[in-house]
Write a protein that holds these residues in place. Sequence first.
Motif, short mmCIF file in Angstrom:
data_model
loop_
_atom_site.label_atom_id
_atom_site.label_comp_id
_atom_site.label_asym_id
_atom_site.label_seq_id
_atom_site.Cartn_x
_atom_site.Cartn_y
_atom_site.Cartn_z
N ASP A 132 0.81 -1.22 0.00
CA ASP A 132 0.00 0.00 0.00
C ASP A 132 0.84 1.26 0.00
OD1 ASP A 132 1.01 -0.35 2.57
OD2 ASP A 132 -0.67 0.72 3.48
N GLY A 133 2.18 1.12 -0.01
CA GLY A 133 3.07 2.27 0.04
C GLY A 133 3.56 2.62 1.43
N SER A 134 3.03 2.00 2.46
CA SER A 134 3.52 2.22 3.82
C SER A 134 4.95 1.69 3.94
CB SER A 134 2.64 1.52 4.85
OG SER A 134 1.32 2.03 4.83
N LEU A 163 9.22 0.49 13.34
CA LEU A 163 8.91 1.89 13.05
C LEU A 163 7.98 1.88 11.85
CD1 LEU A 163 9.34 4.99 13.17
CD2 LEU A 163 11.39 4.64 11.75
N VAL A 164 6.80 2.49 12.02
CA VAL A 164 5.76 2.44 10.99
C VAL A 164 5.53 3.84 10.43
CG1 VAL A 164 3.42 1.70 10.45
CG2 VAL A 164 4.66 0.62 12.34
N ASP A 165 5.56 3.94 9.11
CA ASP A 165 5.21 5.18 8.41
C ASP A 165 4.05 4.84 7.50
OD1 ASP A 165 5.10 7.63 7.21
OD2 ASP A 165 7.23 7.73 6.71
N VAL A 166 2.83 5.17 7.94
CA VAL A 166 1.61 4.67 7.30
C VAL A 166 1.22 5.52 6.10
CG1 VAL A 166 -0.81 4.09 7.66
CG2 VAL A 166 0.83 3.80 9.54
N ALA A 167 0.97 4.88 4.98
CA ALA A 167 0.41 5.56 3.81
C ALA A 167 -1.08 5.75 4.02
CB ALA A 167 0.66 4.72 2.56
N LYS A 168 -1.59 6.94 3.70
CA LYS A 168 -3.00 7.24 3.94
C LYS A 168 -3.89 6.44 3.01
CE LYS A 168 -2.28 11.86 5.83
NZ LYS A 168 -2.59 13.30 5.71
N ASP A 169 -4.93 5.88 3.57
CA ASP A 169 -5.96 5.14 2.81
C ASP A 169 -7.22 5.16 3.66
OD1 ASP A 169 -7.65 3.37 1.55
OD2 ASP A 169 -6.09 1.88 1.13
N ALA A 170 -8.10 6.11 3.37
CA ALA A 170 -9.29 6.30 4.20
C ALA A 170 -10.20 5.09 4.19
CB ALA A 170 -10.06 7.53 3.74
N GLN A 171 -10.10 4.25 3.17
CA GLN A 171 -10.98 3.09 3.07
C GLN A 171 -10.45 1.87 3.82
OE1 GLN A 171 -13.90 3.69 1.60
NE2 GLN A 171 -13.06 5.76 1.31
N LEU A 186 -4.89 5.91 10.53
CA LEU A 186 -5.15 6.12 9.10
C LEU A 186 -3.88 6.61 8.40
CD1 LEU A 186 -8.72 7.70 9.17
CD2 LEU A 186 -8.06 5.43 8.36
N GLY A 187 -3.25 7.63 8.92
CA GLY A 187 -2.01 8.12 8.35
C GLY A 187 -1.15 8.70 9.44
N THR A 188 -0.04 8.08 9.76
CA THR A 188 0.74 8.52 10.92
C THR A 188 2.09 7.82 10.95
OG1 THR A 188 0.61 8.80 13.32
CG2 THR A 188 -0.18 6.74 12.44
N ARG A 189 2.95 8.23 11.89
CA ARG A 189 4.24 7.58 12.10
C ARG A 189 4.38 7.28 13.59
NH1 ARG A 189 7.65 11.12 9.93
NH2 ARG A 189 7.78 10.03 7.94
N PHE A 190 4.79 6.05 13.91
CA PHE A 190 4.93 5.66 15.30
C PHE A 190 5.82 4.43 15.41
CE2 PHE A 190 1.14 3.75 13.50
CZ PHE A 190 1.18 2.42 13.91
N THR A 191 6.27 4.13 16.62
CA THR A 191 7.03 2.91 16.87
C THR A 191 6.26 2.05 17.85
OG1 THR A 191 8.33 3.67 18.79
CG2 THR A 191 9.19 4.21 16.60
N VAL A 192 6.39 0.74 17.69
CA VAL A 192 5.75 -0.22 18.59
C VAL A 192 6.79 -1.27 18.96
CG1 VAL A 192 3.85 -1.84 18.94
CG2 VAL A 192 3.56 0.10 17.38
N ARG A 193 6.83 -1.59 20.25
CA ARG A 193 7.79 -2.59 20.72
C ARG A 193 7.12 -3.55 21.68
NH1 ARG A 193 12.65 -1.04 24.86
NH2 ARG A 193 13.07 -3.13 25.63
#
Length: 332
Positions: A132-134, A163-171, A186-193
């Motif tokens: 999806d481009g993320s 480390l997640v850089d999410v591509a926007k996709d409202a659907q 929906l569209g954001t950047r964050f880390t999860v551990r």
Amino acid sequence: MMRARTENAAEQAAHWIVQLSADDPAERERARAGYAAWKAADPLHATTAAGMENLLGQLSAARAPAGGDHRPARAALAAIAPRRARLRQLAAASAVAVLVLGSAMLASEQPAYLLADLRSPTGQWRTHTLADGSRLTLGSNSAVNLHFSAGERHVELVRGDILVDVAKDAQRPFIVDSGHAAIRALGTRFTVRRDGGATLLNMLESTVSAQVPRHPASIVQAGQRARITRDGVGPLTAIDAASVQDAWRAHQLVVDDQPLAEVLDELARHRPGQLHYDRAQIAGIRVAAVLPLDDTDRALQLLIDNFPQLRIRMLTRYLVMVDAPHTGTAKK
């Protein structure tokens, strides 16, 4: 192929442990040297040996009489085998130990890691662009599974951190399942551990909703950190999002007044083999430092340089002992 390697290593570990219980002191000494060399030759050997030793230690504690011989393989058999039959019993016990260890490893998260869709070896970071481009960056010794459909994008964190850089996709909402919570964006950047019994979430941009089963959802915004357990989302604390992101890019561990044991926990996750330390002995030492996670030998040296009371013994590349013989002058 990996399963065959694991089983072969378990058989070899069992063989060495049998040799360690030989009656002749010279044979035992040769076995100790050979066993140490075998463990140092391959990280899988060290891990397998540790599991075997732990298993036989449990058997020893359960079976050995008070004051009896506590050498690993012999102590496990002392209560059930006469001396003349002991060699045959040792072989049988080794075979049982191999089977038990193999079952334990297959029941652990190791197969889940090996079968994961994306994974990174110890000491390596890997970035992937998803369909999806993320963009998804896996920290050292991490793994994820991907479940994308027409209705949602689902990432299952199997081990480690991302480390997640999410591509926007409202659907199609983007959801990270850490085992403790579903983190929805929906569209954001964050880390999860994944950190033992908890999930650590650092928000770098935008907002996510963290949902723990049977608890109300919590909103976590940019510049906030949340520690999430099965009991819910803990109190939010402030972070410097730019510093967290820079540390990720530079493969650094940034700690501020953190217990040394927790720092060593993290370093251990980023190096092959085993890092041994007594948590009680170093409980009074706290650390404020920036340490390289992609060069843990250097990180350990930096700790020695700043904490003279520490002693770090590198017995092999895969077995390092940390202790504090003199803790009276701990730096904080």
